[in-house]
Design a protein around this motif. Structure first.
Motif, PDB file in Angstrom:
ATOM      1  N   PHE A 131       0.827  -1.220   0.000  1.00 40.45           N
ATOM      2  CA  PHE A 131       0.000   0.000   0.000  1.00 40.45           C
ATOM      3  C   PHE A 131       0.850   1.254   0.000  1.00 40.45           C
ATOM      4  O   PHE A 131       0.511   2.239  -0.648  1.00 40.45           O
ATOM      5  CB  PHE A 131      -0.916  -0.017   1.221  1.00 40.45           C
ATOM      6  N   SER A 132       1.953   1.240   0.707  1.00 42.70           N
ATOM      7  CA  SER A 132       2.794   2.435   0.818  1.00 42.70           C
ATOM      8  C   SER A 132       3.453   2.820  -0.502  1.00 42.70           C
ATOM      9  O   SER A 132       4.040   3.888  -0.605  1.00 42.70           O
ATOM     10  CB  SER A 132       3.853   2.234   1.899  1.00 42.70           C
ATOM     11  N   SER A 133       3.372   1.956  -1.500  1.00 44.39           N
ATOM     12  CA  SER A 133       3.934   2.254  -2.820  1.00 44.39           C
ATOM     13  C   SER A 133       2.958   3.030  -3.709  1.00 44.39           C
ATOM     14  O   SER A 133       3.352   3.520  -4.766  1.00 44.39           O
ATOM     15  CB  SER A 133       4.320   0.959  -3.537  1.00 44.39           C
ATOM     16  N   TYR A 134       1.705   3.131  -3.295  1.00 45.53           N
ATOM     17  CA  TYR A 134       0.674   3.734  -4.132  1.00 45.53           C
ATOM     18  C   TYR A 134       0.412   5.183  -3.738  1.00 45.53           C
ATOM     19  O   TYR A 134       0.236   5.488  -2.561  1.00 45.53           O
ATOM     20  CB  TYR A 134      -0.639   2.974  -4.012  1.00 45.53           C
ATOM     21  N   ALA A 135       0.342   6.042  -4.730  1.00 44.39           N
ATOM     22  CA  ALA A 135      -0.251   7.350  -4.518  1.00 44.39           C
ATOM     23  C   ALA A 135      -1.764   7.146  -4.551  1.00 44.39           C
ATOM     24  O   ALA A 135      -2.267   6.300  -5.304  1.00 44.39           O
ATOM     25  CB  ALA A 135       0.173   8.331  -5.602  1.00 44.39           C
TER      26      ALA A 135
END
Length: 125
Positions: free
Chosen positions: A28-32
């Motif tokens: 999730f932390s990879s997504y804007a």
């Protein structure tokens, strides 16, 4: 990634709601992330966006100063705090995710790869 939006409902003008969008997966932390909305009979429009780190945010002029987007990467969740709601805020609100790079946030529908199912917000006058 799969997205599940929640938190919509009926509220009087001037009231507040907080929308949540829970994401599956461990990246999730990879997504804007972004929030969009679609009022009856109108096209879907951009509301707010946040970078994958959460350091950068951007808002549509119509919600600036009233809405706040935030994220908790530990909980795989992005939020939209909506204050001073107006009847014209009535719409189905969608969260969206993108793995695009090159910018801190994205405001166009085509820039997002994944969409939640939407949650209805109704603001009565």
């Amino acid at each position: 990634v799969q997205l599940q939006a929640s938190g919509g409902g009926l509220v009087q003008a001037g009231g507040s709601l907080r929308l949540s969008c829970a994401a599956s997966g461990r990246t999730f932390s990879s997504y804007a992330m972004g929030w969009f909305r679609q009022a009856p009979g109108k096209e879907r429009e951009f509301v707010a966006a946040i970078s994958w780190t959460g350091d950068s945010t951007y808002y549509a002029d119509s919600v600036k100063g009233r809405f706040t987007i935030s994220r908790d990467n530990a909980k795989n969740t992005v939020y939209l705090q909506m204050n001073s709601l107006k009847p014209e805020d009535t719409a189905v609100y969608y969260c969206a995710a993108t793995l695009r790079r090159g910018s801190y946030y994205y405001t166009q529908i085509y820039e997002y790869n994944y969409w939640g199912q939407g949650t209805l917000v109704t603001v009565s006058s």
